[in-house]
Design an enzyme around this catalytic site. Structure first.
Site, PDB file in Angstrom:
ATOM      1  N   SER A  56       0.801  -1.225   0.000  1.00  0.00           N
ATOM      2  CA  SER A  56       0.000   0.000   0.000  1.00  0.00           C
ATOM      3  C   SER A  56       0.836   1.279   0.000  1.00  0.00           C
ATOM      4  O   SER A  56       0.330   2.339  -0.354  1.00  0.00           O
ATOM      5  CB  SER A  56      -0.950   0.021   1.195  1.00  0.00           C
ATOM      6  N   LYS A 108       0.523   4.956   6.835  1.00  0.00           N
ATOM      7  CA  LYS A 108      -0.012   5.694   5.691  1.00  0.00           C
ATOM      8  C   LYS A 108       0.569   7.107   5.705  1.00  0.00           C
ATOM      9  O   LYS A 108       1.295   7.485   6.609  1.00  0.00           O
ATOM     10  CB  LYS A 108      -1.543   5.769   5.744  1.00  0.00           C
TER      11      LYS A 108
END
Length: 264
Positions: A56, A108
């Site tokens: 990701s 993230k």
């Protein structure tokens, strides 16, 4: 008539000299204890290792990267702690490590801070009406997804979107823009088409943010599910070719060029 003194034995002299330079048992124990205490302090309050398990955050972070991350920089601190250790607020563009229900820890990049007005059009993030510069973002091929490419979407169509988050998002949307509430942060993966992030499950509370990554200290070659199929290696019948293949087997399991790379 006196008897001459016996000459000192060479091996006894060497043992005496060695004992003079060896630390005593209590001193050695104290040194070991100090090392353990410092190591525990660093791992508990400052640095901690982390392995990247998914794609990701490609290409900033790759599957198989081992990170050291700073647990103190974003930690809520009193005035004394701020004086002793570096501390700052979470900023747009920061990569953060935070607690999450599933899985229990995620990493993230922050694209929205409290008060920001956000929208995504064809993958381009707009913050307060201005296109966000994002040189770190990659867009690997993936099936179309309105919840991902044009956010916030007008209708609920993606089963991966948390229904509770969808209801909350509707109440926070103004003129097609999502307003980030106080104490909350909107995060995205750098691999935009292969990241389940705030677009799917919502904001990250400030209290859930625990660290930021500092450096890649080791990196194993691990191919992610989004990597293109690698060409099959061509066998070589000459001796030089076999030596090259052996060298690749011995050294090819580590991404040597990523070791000690600073994360940003």
């Amino acid at each position: 008539m006196s008897t001459p003194a016996a000459a000192p034995q060479p091996h006894l002299n060497r043992w005496a000299h060695l004992r003079m330079h060896l630390p005593s048992l209590p001193h050695a124990f104290v040194s070991l204890l100090q090392t353990v205490v410092v190591a525990l302090f660093v791992l508990t309050f400052l640095l901690q290792p982390l392995l990247i398990p998914s794609e990701s955050m490609e290409r900033t972070l790759l599957v198989g990267d081992f990170l050291l991350f700073n647990k103190q920089v974003f930690a809520p601190a009193d005035r004394l702690a701020k004086w002793l250790l570096p501390y700052r607020s979470v900023a747009r563009g920061d990569i953060i490590v935070f607690h999450h229900p599933q899985p229990p820890m995620l990493i993230k990049r922050v694209v929205g801070i409290p008060g920001d007005h956000l929208r995504i059009v064809n993958g381009q993030v707009f913050v307060n009406g201005v296109a966000l510069r994002q040189p770190y973002a990659v867009f690997e091929p993936a099936p179309p997804d309105p919840a991902r490419e044009n956010f916030p979407a007008n209708i609920y169509t993606d089963p991966e979107v948390d229904p509770e988050w969808w209801r909350q998002m509707e109440s926070l949307t103004r003129d097609g823009e999502l307003v980030v509430p106080a104490g909350e942060y909107f995060v995205l993966g750098d691999n935009r088409n292969h990241s389940l992030d705030s677009r799917y499950w919502g904001f990250v509370p400030r209290r859930a943010i625990v660290a930021r990554p500092l450096v890649i200290y080791f990196s194993l070659v691990r191919h992610s599910s989004t990597d293109a199929q690698l060409d099959a290696p061509q066998a070589s019948d000459d001796r030089l070719g076999h030596e090259r293949e052996l060298a690749e087997r011995l050294t090819g399991f580590v991404r040597w060029g990523r070791i000690f790379r600073v994360v940003h």
